[in-house]
Structure formats: C-alpha cells, structure tokens
Design an enzyme around this catalytic site. Structure first.
Site, short mmCIF file in Angstrom:
data_model
loop_
_atom_site.label_atom_id
_atom_site.label_comp_id
_atom_site.label_asym_id
_atom_site.label_seq_id
_atom_site.Cartn_x
_atom_site.Cartn_y
_atom_site.Cartn_z
CB SER A 160 38.10 31.35 47.13
OG SER A 160 39.40 30.81 47.15
CG HIS B 49 40.75 32.19 44.06
ND1 HIS B 49 41.02 32.67 45.31
CD2 HIS B 49 40.33 33.26 43.35
CE1 HIS B 49 40.77 33.96 45.35
NE2 HIS B 49 40.34 34.34 44.17
CG ASP C 77 39.70 37.94 44.29
OD1 ASP C 77 39.53 39.10 43.86
OD2 ASP C 77 39.86 36.95 43.55
#
Length: 958
Positions: free
Chosen positions: A13, A40, A132
């Site tokens: 990310s 992301h 995540d």
C-alpha cells in the site's frame, strides 16, 4: 507459457513502490515463480506501476486480465476499481463492493490464493498502513503456505508489516531486498520441491522423539499423538525456513536455539479462525438451537464451552449471537462462556478483545457498529460481550473438563488429533454436557465411532446432541477426584496442608468440648445477619421456623431476642465497636429469664467477610452486670427502633423517588444522546475509513508520480546536456510565436538571454536581420510542413535556418522549433567548388577532341563544345541520344559496339578504334579512350574521349 512452481501474492500500500522496486531489483527473471502484486489503487487516477516496475525487472509486467492463466516468470498487477481472486490458476476480476465499507483487496486475493494453491502459495506483505493482509496470511498459513513480511524499520509505513508480524505467522521478517534470496532458497529446498506428502523424515523416529521431548519440556504439551502428517509437514516447513536438510540436524538446532522451539510450538498450534466462520452454522445456531437453550435455562443460567478458542473470535461470535437471541426474545439470562486453549499467548491476546480493522470483512455492519469500538486502526469488543466470556489456558487432553455445559463448540481441532485422541476428547465432551447438550464440530470433523453417544441435529453442519451421560476415562476420573479432594499429602506442601488441617480439627474439638461445659452461648453472625456458627446449646434461644429454611438470625431467634439482636448487630457493623444489652427479658422453657447480650466485631483480614460474635449469658450467673451494658427496656427500645426504622424508611423512600425521577430523566437524555452519538460514530467511522482508504490510494499515486517526476528530471537533464553538447542554436516557440526555451548556442548568434523568454519571435528577428521569419513560422504552423532557408548575418557568417512543427507523439501542435546551423564553411566550400566547376567547364568545352559523358545505358547525358560542333546536327536527328546509334552495326563495325559494352560493364577502354556515322552519311574514324564511373562497385556511367583520325592524317601529311 509454463505453469509456475509457486504463486507469490505481494500486498503493498502506501510506501510500497520503493519496497517493490527493491524486491524485483534482486529477483532473477527465470525463478519459475509467478508474482501477483495487489495494491490499494485510487479509482480516479491512472496507475503508472506497470511502466515504473518494468525498469527494475526483466520479467514482463502487465495488468491482470479477467480469465487470464497465471504463467511463470510473469508479474501481474491489480487494475484500479477491481478485486482480484484466483480460481484454478486463473485470475478473476470483480468490481469492488462499496456497500461493505473498507475494501481489503489484499485479504481477498490471499484467501483465494490459499484455497486455490494450498502449500504452493506464498504471501509477501510490504509497506502500508492499516492491517490489510493479516486475515489473508492466516489462510495461507492454515493451508501450509509460506509467509514473508517486511521488517518494520525498513518500511516507510509499518502498519501492514507490523500487523502481520504481530500474529506470529510470518516465516521471515526482513527488508525487501533480502527476500528474493531466501525465497529462492525456500522453493529450491528438497522438502519444498518434492511432489509427495510427508514420509521422508518419519523414518528417523529417534530425532522425532527428541523433538517431541523438547516441545514437552518447553510447553508441557505432548505432540506424540497429534496427527503425524500435519506435525511432520510443519516440522519440514521449519526445516526449509532454516535451510536444514536432515531431521537429526534440526533436532540439534532446536537444542541450541530455544527460541526455535517456541516458534515450532506456535507453528504446530497454529490457530486459524475468524468471526462467524462458516456463516450458515452460526445462522442455524441463532435460529434453531440457542432460542431453546435460553428459554429453558431456568435460574441457573447457561454455561457454554469453546474448546480450542485460539485468539477468541469464535467465543466472541457465540457471545454476540447469544446476546442477539436474548434481545430478540426479551429475556435476560446469565450466560457464561468458557473459552480455553492450550496456547497461553493466544488466550492472553483473546482476553483483551482487540482485533485488526480487517475483521470488517467478516462482520455484518450492524453487528460491527453495535458490539465493537474503534481504537485507532483496531477494534475492541464491547465490555458487555467480554464479560460473558472467561478465557483460560486448558489442555484438553490432560486437564479436567468443565461440567454442566449446555453447548460445546470445538471446531477444526479434532482434525489435528489421531483417532484414539479424537475418541477420548468426544468422551470428555459427553461427560461435560448436560442432558440434551449440543456439540458443534468443524466442517471436516464428525463424531466417528460414537453414534451411541451423540445423535445428529444437522449432519451437514456437524451439529450433534448428546444422548446421555457416560463415565470419564479412568485417568480423567482420578484426576477429577484429585481436583475435588485437593493436592496429595506427599511433599512439603502436602505436609504443611495436613498439619494446618489437623490444627483446625483440634481447635474445633476444643471449642465443642468447652462449649458444653464452660462457655456461654456464642453465635457468629455475618454482616447480612446470616448465622455462621454456634458454640454452646442454643435450645430455647433459637428455633427453626416452618417453610423455606433461612439463616437470618432475626428469624431464627425467639421473638424476644430478635429486636435487640437486630438493633445491636446493626450498631456493631456500622460503628465497629462493641455493644452490650442487660436486663433483656425473655421466656425460656415456659419460664421468664433475664439475659445479657454482648455483641463484638471479630478481627477481619483483607478479603474476609466481616463477622460479629453474640454472647448470651443468663444475668443471674454473674455478680453484677457489666459496666458497659445498657439496661434494655423492651418497650422503649422497641418504640425507638420502630421510629428509627420509619424515619429511615421515609428518608429512603424520598431519596429513592428523587433518584428514580432523576434516573428516568437522565436515562431518556442519555438514550437520546446515545442514539445520536451512535449515529454520529457510525458516520464518522465510515468517513474515517473512506478517508484512510483515499489517503493510501493518493499516497500510492503520489509515489508513482514522484518516481515519474524523477525520471522526467533525469530526461530533462539529459536533453539539456544534449542540446548544449551538439552546439546547435535552437529556439522553441509556442502557438503565439512567443519564446519558450532556447539552447546555449543561440546566445552566440543573437545575444538572447533569459529575459527574452516570453517575448515574441520578431524581437529575435531584428537581431538576426531577418524580418520575414514570423511569416515563415506562420506558414509552418499552417501547413505543418518544415521549411528552411539560408540566412546571412554579416561578418561573413552564413546559417541554415530550419523551422519544424512541434510534434507530440503522432500529433502535431501549433508550436514551432527553429534551428540555426552555421554553414559558413560549407558556403565557402560551395563557392570554391563553383569556381572549380567553371574552370573545369572552360577546359571541358575548349578541348580539341570529342568528349562524351554517358549514363549506365550508354545514352549521352553531356558533351563538350567540340562534340556539339561535329555531332550536333547528328544528335538532333536521333530519336534518343544513344551512342550506339552513331556506330555502324556489324559487319561494318570494327568492334565499336563491343568496346562500348565492355566500357559500360566496367572495363576501361584504351586506344580503341570506333567509326562514327553521321546521318548525312559522313563517317568519322576515331581513336577512343574511356573510363567507367563507379560507385560502391556499381557502374553509374562512363567518360569517353574520341580523337578524330582525319585530323591526325592531315597533320601527318602536313
């Protein structure tokens, strides 16, 4: 395309671009692995990751396409606005579900990777915020895959790596540039490369026994009867991680590295669970099982047992749906859930009730908002749910079971045990369950050989009901008996306990003996007026009333003693001081008697219940009453007691009424405020999650743009150095012919400076002395065709001025690029060449012989003045100026045609004889010489000189 040995799922990310660059910079292009990068990504910006990552690896980098088969030595990138999953080795794209709040694409892909590839799955967690990937690596580990996480100190954002490392699941935690070497070592290890399952190291029973002994010494857990395939496979995995080939070497490694023993224990006890795992099971419990248990619970409440609770998600899930069912039925039942596990660390973490934000994917939004509180990037279970669950370390195979349990949940634990242990555990559960108790197993488990013990409630969902009680196994019965009777009297602690017990018995016997002969009647009463102990004969003072048995001293005492006892004991417990009453009249055995009451508090240690002793003596037994005793007037004391109680009751009523009114008002206000705050909290939580997601996406976009800016900066520097080095004076104009940029060489031509940027081309033209350049630039803009001309700038300097339309890709814009190239030297050379050509032409024309220049086909392309004078009329009569037409055809030819053909093929002609026949019939005998003109070995023409033999004859005659 070849099938990859392993598929590597990489989650990244914010800050992940640098980590990805470092990872792929060190990864060989022919590793045989396939890489799927999940980030992301912002849905509003085009990702530049493909072209940026291509600069750091020779492997093809491409965006994933729906239905595309994963190939070895390829890098696949997740597209924006998509979730990516893997099914039978193919990439499946789906739209992101915005209604579920926070999207967790890394978890989504890793879970599908684990289900599809099993032990051939590898997860890599790189820099990023949030958590995540944490749920995804649990699924990878459950299927036997390998996990890598970036070290927190090397990550630009350590949220994701730190959350992954906190689970204890990663096999490696290290910087991204060091991952490729260990990744290759892992996949090339013999235990990883073999196609068959475990079985190679099982033959080394001695080493395996040593390993089990080390584990039991470290954690008191005996793994001998755990399922051998699972145990051996996970031992092999640790051997692969530590790059050890033989089991005996690994056993020695464990002896030297005690921390590896702890790691192996965690690996063997790996607990993979989630909230409401297998949702249909929980729906069935909520709709068909729990309502009946709650309605028939009675006053004793309910007791549930979650065995092998791991990190607590299943226990809390059971508590939540139980609370939901009670709210729906409008009932309040005392529910106690015992959650146990052999792993003490897991139990300790479960007790805190704190979980990463990735649990939002497992929980319905309404339950998440109702039973969880957000804390930074984590969620904590509400206190009312935590209070329903009691966590405790417990070895199911060694420790005594719980009793009087209405529901046992043991999911995905039996599959790790051998059949003999499975049977033992099922018997223990049957002993723990009350009549009609419910047993819930995992979807891969069954009651096996115990159909007479359990009957199926729902065979598909693995929910069973006990048929009745059975005795514990012999070893468990003896252990249960020891738990009830206390520790064995052997050993120092046993002797001390026995000695203390003997002392208590001796003291009790002494008090009983003295109570019969010497001591007065003594009553020991607690703070709630409960009779605890009696010394002496209470006959006549106490009686047993009919009905339900009570231990309240005021109900057990005779009517004459009840009031003074209640009054005195209240003062004793309130003030902590002794109280005495004398002249207390009562009827004892149909006779009136006067007694004295002495009430005194007993010494109390911390944690003990306050007690008071009541001493009752007949007053005639002592010479005189105690000075401290108060003469007891029954009527006066009774009236005073009644007045005190009425005043206290009235005061209590008023206070209670005021308190009730205040509480009702406050409760209404708090209820309204709570609803508003809950709504606001849900909105803020949703907004915060969206902002967090947007922040990560924008950081990813920013990192990509930053990398692109750096690349453009380098290219710009390269362009500046190129323009400076080539020495060409160039000027870049916009659509309005204003100056945008110029090269340093232009400064020497027209003294341009940075102050001229933004000025019009006409200003430069005045310095160049060329006023029509703006018109030429407009022509280039209009026609989109380049133009050029020579410009003389004085002092003998000549420049070639070119103008080109500005091109971006395949399109042209209205901008113009003007260049000035110094051609003074060429101009001088051209003038010198023109002078040489004039001199050559003069010599060529004044030559006394016929000179012809031929093309490759023998046609005359140029001739001198002498040839014009002698052959001019003949050439005008020819259809084509071909020299062959002037040469007679054989047999009259004396070899002229043959000599000419040889010359045109590249053979020089030296003093050959040719006869020329003019159309008027005149023949000119000539002596010919010639040379071919060659370019790169190819004949491009010829030069031929013809000397008129008639002139030689006349000269010779003369």
């Amino acid at each position: 395309m070849s099938t990859p040995d392993y598929i590597v799922g990489i989650g990244a990310s914010a800050g992940g671009l640098e980590a990805l660059d470092a990872f792929f910079q060190q990864m060989p292009p022919d590793s045989g692995l396939s890489f799927v990068v999940v980030q992301h990504l912002s849905p509003d910006y085009k990702s530049l990751m493909a072209e940026l990552l291509s600069r750091h690896t020779e492997m093809p980098v491409q965006r994933a396409e729906d239905g595309e088969t994963v190939a070895a030595n390829q890098v696949y990138l997740i597209p924006p606005r998509k979730n990516l999953t893997l099914f039978h080795g193919k990439l499946i794209l789906s739209e992101q579900d915005a209604s579920r709040g926070v999207n967790l694409p890394i978890d989504v892909f890793l879970r599908s990777l684990a289900e599809d590839q099993g032990e051939r799955a590898i997860a890599v967690i790189l820099s990023g915020t949030g958590s995540d990937g944490t749920r995804g690596i649990r699924a990878i580990k459950e299927q036997g895959g390998m996990i890598m996480a970036q070290s927190a100190d090397s990550a630009k954002f350590d949220g994701m790596p730190r959350s992954a490392a906190a689970t204890g699941l990663p096999d490696f935690v290290l910087p991204p540039e060091e991952m490729p070497r260990l990744l290759q070592s892992f996949v090339q290890h013999p235990h990883s490369a073999k196609a068959e399952g475990p079985g190679v190291i099982v033959t080394d029973e001695d080493a395996l026994t040593r390993i089990f002994a080390l584990l039991r010494e470290d954690s008191s857990i005996d793994f001998t009867f755990y399922k051998s395939s699972t145990v051996v496979r996970r031992i092999e995995r640790r051997m692969t991680v530590n790059e050890i080939g033989e089991l005996r070497d690994y056993a020695r490694y464990l002896e030297r590295h005690r921390d590896e023993v702890n790691t192996l224990r965690r690996e063997l006890l790996i607990g993979v669970t989630s909230f409401f795992r297998d949702r249909e099971v929980w729906e069935y419990l909520e709709q068909s099982v729990l309502p009946g248990l709650i309605e028939n619970s009675g006053k004793n409440g309910l007791r549930f047992w979650v065995a092998g609770c791991s990190t607590g998600e299943e226990a809390y899930s059971l508590a939540i749906i139980t609370r939901e069912v009670m709210d729906r039925l409008g009932l309040t039942v005392d529910v106690k859930i015992f959650a146990t596990d052999v792993d003490r660390n897991a139990v300790q973490n479960a007790g805190s009730g704190i979980y990463p934000e990735s649990i939002v994917a497992d929980l319905p939004p309404d339950l998440l908002a109702k039973y969880f509180q957000r804390q930074d990037e984590q969620f904590q279970i509400a206190r009312r749910i935590r209070e329903m669950v009691v966590f405790a370390p417990h070895d199911l195979l060694r420790d005594p079971p719980f009793t009087n349990i209405q529901l046992v949940s043991c999911r995905n634990l039996l599959i790790y045990l051998q059949p003999v242990l499975q049977k033992k555990v099922l018997d223990l559960f049957n002993f723990s369950l009350s009549a009609d108790g419910v047993l819930v197993l995992g979807n891969s488990e069954t009651v096996g050989d115990a159909p007479d013990t359990y009957e199926p409630v729902d065979q598909k969902l693995r929910i069973f009901r006990t048929r009745g009680k059975r005795r514990l196994p012999a070893n468990q019965e003896s252990r249960e008996h020891s738990m009830r009777t206390g520790p064995s009297p052997s050993g120092p602690s046993g002797r001390a306990a026995r000695q203390e017990h003997e002392e208590e018995r001796l003291l009790g016997r002494l008090v009983e003996t003295l109570g019969e002969e010497i001591l007065p009647l003594i009553l020991v009463v607690s703070q709630d007026l409960e009779l605890r102990h009696v010394v002496g004969n209470p006959e006549g003072y106490l009686h047993m009333p009919t009905g339900r048995v009570h231990h309240d001293i005021t109900r057990l005492a005779t009517a004459d003693l009840a009031t003074p006892l209640a009054t005195g004991l209240q003062k004793v417990f309130k003030t902590g001081e002794r109280t005495s009453y004398s002249n207390v009249h009562l009827r004892l055995r149909e006779e009136k008697q006067v007694v004295e009451l002495r009430m005194l508090p007993l010494p109390t240690h911390k944690g003990q219940t306050p007690l008071a002793a009541v001493v009752i003596r007949p007053q005639h037994q002592q010479a005189s009453s105690s000075d401290e005793a108060v003469v007891y007037d029954l009527d006066q004391e009774t009236q005073q007691r009644i007045a005190d109680l009425e005043a206290e009751l009235q005061f209590t009523r008023e206070n209670l009424q005021a308190t009730v009114e205040e509480l009702e008002t406050a409760n209404e206000e708090l209820q309204a405020s709570n609803e508003e705050l809950q709504a606001s909290n849900e909105e803020l939580q949703s907004t915060n999650e969206e902002l967090q997601s947007v922040n990560e996406e924008l950081h990813t976009v920013n990192a990509e743009y930053q990398s692109k800016i750096s690349e453009l900066y380098e290219l710009n520097n390269d362009l500046d150095n190129l323009l400076s080095a080539n020495g060409i004076a160039s000027l870049f104009l916009d659509s309005q012919l204003r100056i945008r940029r110029y090269t340093p060489a232009l400064t020497e031509v027209c003294q341009i400076t940075d102050g001229d940027i933004g000025g019009h081309l006409a200003e430069v033209c005045r310095r160049l002395g060329a006023q029509d350049l703006p018109e030429l630039a407009c022509q280039v803009q209009r026609e989109r065709q380049p133009a050029e001309r020579e410009v003389h700038l004085g002092r003998g300097r000549w420049y070639l001025l070119t103008m080109h339309p500005y091109q971006v890709g395949s399109e042209y814009t209205s901008s113009v690029v003007m260049s000035l190239v110094d051609v003074t030297h060429l101009k001088d050379t051209q003038r010198a060449l023109e002078a040489s050509q004039l001199h050559f032409r003069r010599l060529f024309d004044e030559a006394p012989h016929i000179i012809l220049l031929l093309d490759p086909q023998g046609r005359i392309r140029e001739l001198n003045r002498t040839a014009h004078e002698r052959l001019g009329s003949a050439l005008e009569d020819l259809e084509s100026p071909d020299l062959r037409e002037l040469i007679p055809a054989p047999p009259d030819d004396e070899g002229g045609h043959q000599a000419l053909e040889s010359l045109l093929k590249g053979a020089p002609l030296s003093e050959g004889r040719i006869r020329l026949r003019i159309p008027d019939g005149t023949e000119i005998p000539a002596e010919a010489s010639g040379v071919p003109e060659m370019v790169e070995g190819r004949v491009t023409g010829a030069r031929i000189v013809l000397r008129d033999m008639r002139e030689r004859a006349q000269t010779g005659d003369g």
